[in-house]
Scaffold this motif. Structure first.
Motif, PDB file in Angstrom:
ATOM      1  N   ASN A  83       6.035  13.694 -18.835  1.00 23.30           N
ATOM      2  CA  ASN A  83       6.263  14.135 -17.467  1.00 23.30           C
ATOM      3  C   ASN A  83       5.677  13.154 -16.457  1.00 23.30           C
ATOM      4  OD1 ASN A  83       7.450  17.122 -17.182  1.00 23.30           O
ATOM      5  ND2 ASN A  83       6.249  17.037 -19.051  1.00 23.30           N
ATOM      6  N   ALA A  84       4.496  12.592 -16.768  1.00 28.15           N
ATOM      7  CA  ALA A  84       3.901  11.605 -15.865  1.00 28.15           C
ATOM      8  C   ALA A  84       4.783  10.367 -15.749  1.00 28.15           C
ATOM      9  CB  ALA A  84       2.504  11.227 -16.352  1.00 28.15           C
ATOM     10  N   LEU A  85       5.302   9.880 -16.875  1.00 31.05           N
ATOM     11  CA  LEU A  85       6.146   8.694 -16.862  1.00 31.05           C
ATOM     12  C   LEU A  85       7.476   8.942 -16.158  1.00 31.05           C
ATOM     13  CD1 LEU A  85       5.484   7.279 -20.438  1.00 31.05           C
ATOM     14  CD2 LEU A  85       4.779   6.279 -18.264  1.00 31.05           C
ATOM     15  N   VAL A  86       8.041  10.146 -16.359  1.00 33.32           N
ATOM     16  CA  VAL A  86       9.288  10.486 -15.666  1.00 33.32           C
ATOM     17  C   VAL A  86       9.075  10.473 -14.158  1.00 33.32           C
ATOM     18  CG1 VAL A  86      10.891  12.379 -15.189  1.00 33.32           C
ATOM     19  CG2 VAL A  86      10.360  11.767 -17.544  1.00 33.32           C
ATOM     20  N   ALA A  87       7.975  11.065 -13.695  1.00 34.20           N
ATOM     21  CA  ALA A  87       7.685  11.092 -12.262  1.00 34.20           C
ATOM     22  C   ALA A  87       7.456   9.682 -11.721  1.00 34.20           C
ATOM     23  CB  ALA A  87       6.471  11.972 -11.992  1.00 34.20           C
ATOM     24  N   ILE A  88       6.686   8.874 -12.454  1.00 33.93           N
ATOM     25  CA  ILE A  88       6.404   7.505 -12.004  1.00 33.93           C
ATOM     26  C   ILE A  88       7.680   6.673 -11.979  1.00 33.93           C
ATOM     27  CG2 ILE A  88       5.194   5.374 -12.585  1.00 33.93           C
ATOM     28  CD1 ILE A  88       2.995   7.129 -13.822  1.00 33.93           C
ATOM     29  N   GLY A  89       8.504   6.805 -13.029  1.00 37.07           N
ATOM     30  CA  GLY A  89       9.753   6.046 -13.071  1.00 37.07           C
ATOM     31  C   GLY A  89      10.681   6.404 -11.926  1.00 37.07           C
ATOM     32  N   ALA A  90      10.814   7.694 -11.649  1.00 40.75           N
ATOM     33  CA  ALA A  90      11.666   8.116 -10.528  1.00 40.75           C
ATOM     34  C   ALA A  90      11.127   7.581  -9.214  1.00 40.75           C
ATOM     35  CB  ALA A  90      11.746   9.639 -10.499  1.00 40.75           C
ATOM     36  N   ALA A  91       9.819   7.641  -9.040  1.00 39.53           N
ATOM     37  CA  ALA A  91       9.216   7.124  -7.812  1.00 39.53           C
ATOM     38  C   ALA A  91       9.445   5.622  -7.672  1.00 39.53           C
ATOM     39  CB  ALA A  91       7.720   7.435  -7.802  1.00 39.53           C
ATOM     40  N   LEU A  99       0.826  -1.203   0.000  1.00 41.19           N
ATOM     41  CA  LEU A  99       0.000   0.000   0.000  1.00 41.19           C
ATOM     42  C   LEU A  99       0.862   1.256   0.000  1.00 41.19           C
ATOM     43  CD1 LEU A  99      -2.841  -1.004   2.497  1.00 41.19           C
ATOM     44  CD2 LEU A  99      -2.939  -0.905  -0.007  1.00 41.19           C
ATOM     45  N   ASP A 100       1.991   1.184   0.697  1.00 40.06           N
ATOM     46  CA  ASP A 100       2.915   2.322   0.715  1.00 40.06           C
ATOM     47  C   ASP A 100       3.453   2.591  -0.691  1.00 40.06           C
ATOM     48  OD1 ASP A 100       4.799   4.122   2.498  1.00 40.06           O
ATOM     49  OD2 ASP A 100       6.107   3.097   1.070  1.00 40.06           O
ATOM     50  N   THR A 101       3.814   1.527  -1.407  1.00 40.42           N
ATOM     51  CA  THR A 101       4.296   1.670  -2.782  1.00 40.42           C
ATOM     52  C   THR A 101       3.190   2.205  -3.684  1.00 40.42           C
ATOM     53  OG1 THR A 101       5.905  -0.118  -2.546  1.00 40.42           O
ATOM     54  CG2 THR A 101       5.189   0.416  -4.776  1.00 40.42           C
ATOM     55  N   ALA A 102       1.972   1.703  -3.501  1.00 42.00           N
ATOM     56  CA  ALA A 102       0.847   2.159  -4.323  1.00 42.00           C
ATOM     57  C   ALA A 102       0.610   3.657  -4.137  1.00 42.00           C
ATOM     58  CB  ALA A 102      -0.413   1.369  -3.962  1.00 42.00           C
ATOM     59  N   ILE A 103       0.700   4.124  -2.907  1.00 45.41           N
ATOM     60  CA  ILE A 103       0.519   5.555  -2.642  1.00 45.41           C
ATOM     61  C   ILE A 103       1.602   6.368  -3.340  1.00 45.41           C
ATOM     62  CG2 ILE A 103       0.586   7.320  -0.837  1.00 45.41           C
ATOM     63  CD1 ILE A 103      -0.743   5.296   1.027  1.00 45.41           C
ATOM     64  N   SER A 104       2.834   5.882  -3.307  1.00 45.88           N
ATOM     65  CA  SER A 104       3.938   6.585  -3.977  1.00 45.88           C
ATOM     66  C   SER A 104       3.696   6.668  -5.476  1.00 45.88           C
ATOM     67  CB  SER A 104       5.263   5.866  -3.697  1.00 45.88           C
ATOM     68  OG  SER A 104       5.596   5.910  -2.331  1.00 45.88           O
ATOM     69  N   TYR A 105       3.267   5.545  -6.077  1.00 44.67           N
ATOM     70  CA  TYR A 105       3.032   5.530  -7.518  1.00 44.67           C
ATOM     71  C   TYR A 105       1.887   6.467  -7.903  1.00 44.67           C
ATOM     72  CZ  TYR A 105       5.984   1.343  -7.978  1.00 44.67           C
ATOM     73  OH  TYR A 105       7.018   0.462  -7.970  1.00 44.67           O
ATOM     74  N   VAL A 106       0.787   6.390  -7.168  1.00 41.32           N
ATOM     75  CA  VAL A 106      -0.376   7.218  -7.489  1.00 41.32           C
ATOM     76  C   VAL A 106      -0.044   8.697  -7.318  1.00 41.32           C
ATOM     77  CG1 VAL A 106      -2.719   7.817  -6.780  1.00 41.32           C
ATOM     78  CG2 VAL A 106      -2.050   5.415  -6.955  1.00 41.32           C
ATOM     79  N   THR A 107       0.688   9.018  -6.261  1.00 39.89           N
ATOM     80  CA  THR A 107       1.085  10.412  -6.029  1.00 39.89           C
ATOM     81  C   THR A 107       1.940  10.921  -7.180  1.00 39.89           C
ATOM     82  OG1 THR A 107       1.012  10.100  -3.625  1.00 39.89           O
ATOM     83  CG2 THR A 107       2.268  11.982  -4.467  1.00 39.89           C
ATOM     84  N   ALA A 108       2.938  10.111  -7.569  1.00 36.62           N
ATOM     85  CA  ALA A 108       3.816  10.509  -8.670  1.00 36.62           C
ATOM     86  C   ALA A 108       3.022  10.664  -9.964  1.00 36.62           C
ATOM     87  CB  ALA A 108       4.936   9.477  -8.845  1.00 36.62           C
ATOM     88  N   PHE A 109       2.076   9.759 -10.203  1.00 34.03           N
ATOM     89  CA  PHE A 109       1.262   9.824 -11.418  1.00 34.03           C
ATOM     90  C   PHE A 109       0.418  11.099 -11.453  1.00 34.03           C
ATOM     91  CE2 PHE A 109      -2.938   9.079 -13.302  1.00 34.03           C
ATOM     92  CZ  PHE A 109      -2.577   8.866 -14.616  1.00 34.03           C
ATOM     93  N   VAL A 110      -0.263  11.393 -10.363  1.00 29.73           N
ATOM     94  CA  VAL A 110      -1.142  12.565 -10.326  1.00 29.73           C
ATOM     95  C   VAL A 110      -0.343  13.855 -10.467  1.00 29.73           C
ATOM     96  CG1 VAL A 110      -2.731  13.889  -8.881  1.00 29.73           C
ATOM     97  CG2 VAL A 110      -2.920  11.391  -8.982  1.00 29.73           C
ATOM     98  N   LEU A 111       0.756  13.956  -9.722  1.00 26.84           N
ATOM     99  CA  LEU A 111       1.539  15.192  -9.746  1.00 26.84           C
ATOM    100  C   LEU A 111       2.291  15.342 -11.067  1.00 26.84           C
ATOM    101  CD1 LEU A 111       2.911  15.231  -6.085  1.00 26.84           C
ATOM    102  CD2 LEU A 111       0.849  16.311  -7.015  1.00 26.84           C
ATOM    103  N   GLY A 112       2.825  14.245 -11.592  1.00 27.94           N
ATOM    104  CA  GLY A 112       3.490  14.307 -12.892  1.00 27.94           C
ATOM    105  C   GLY A 112       2.524  14.672 -13.995  1.00 27.94           C
TER     106      GLY A 112
END
Length: 238
Positions: free
Chosen positions: A45-53, A13-26
């Motif tokens: 930009n969304a993919l860059v944020a998700i990949g970094a996360a 769930l912690d990982t899911a929150i990180s991914y969703v946050t990165a997706f929304v903000l990216g």
């Protein structure tokens, strides 16, 4: 199955929150870029944020905070290669620097989200959007301000068009006048202008030149030495 031994609901769930946050903000950052029809838009930009996360979260899950810091350093350097792909040089102009910088910021947002600092990731996203939108009117206002020749870094050149047989002595004359005016010449190039004429282009060393000096010089070359076409130009650069 190894999956059953590695899967734990709380870290998942912690990982899911990180991914969703990165997706929304990216996506939020990319939407602004997409609206302005930039090379790297919403999906990039969304993919860059998700990949970094994903990379930072993986490093944290497997090796703890110390390993995640190591991964972040690789993300910072690696995103530079992706940013370089959107930078294009057209003559004296360079395009895409702002888009590349935005990609770098998207990676930072993703890395922060991957480190479970959701509030900080949201804050950085707001700052990035502010820089790309609210500062635009200020940039436009500054660009409309007339500038004086001595206030910007620039490349100046003086061009005279002469007969082919007079190119040698008039080229020496041009350099002499520039040197006497304390305007040292970095390069003197010759460009063909048909079969009977050539253009002599003297590029100056100095970056702070008063426009009035150059106006006086080209007027003197035309009036006193009978050069039909004498002009100067300036190319500003960062």
């Amino acid at each position: 199955m190894r999956f059953l031994t590695l899967f734990h609901l709380s870290p998942f769930l912690d990982t899911a929150i990180s991914y969703v946050t990165a997706f929304v903000l990216g996506t939020a950052i990319g939407a602004e870029r997409q609206y302005r029809q930039r090379t790297a838009g919403l999906r990039t930009n969304a993919l860059v944020a998700i990949g970094a996360a994903a990379f930072v979260d993986l490093g944290q899950r497997l090796g703890g905070d110390v390993e995640s810091i190591r991964v972040i350093s690789y993300v910072v350097s690696g995103i530079g290669f992706l940013g370089a792909g959107v930078i294009m040089k057209e003559g004296m102009n360079v395009r895409g620097l702002n888009t590349a910088a935005t990609l770098w910021c998207s990676a930072a947002v993703g890395a922060i989200a991957g480190s479970d600092m959701v509030a900080e990731a949201v804050l950085l996203t707001g700052v990035v959007l502010f820089a790309n939108t609210a500062l635009r009117p200020l940039v436009d206002a500054i660009n409309r301000i007339p500038f004086a020749g001595g206030t910007v870094e620039a490349t100046y050149s003086v061009t005279i068009t002469v007969a082919v047989e007079e190119a040698g002595p008039l080229g020496d004359l041009l350099v002499e006048h520039l040197e006497n005016a304390q305007l040292p010449v970095a390069d003197l190039a010759t460009q063909e202008r048909g079969e009977e004429q050539v253009a002599l282009v003297a590029t100056l060393v100095g970056t702070n030149v008063a426009h009035s000096e150059l106006d006086t010089l080209v007027e003197h070359l035309s009036r006193v030495h009978g050069i039909d076409h004498a002009t100067w130009q300036v190319s500003t650069h960062d």
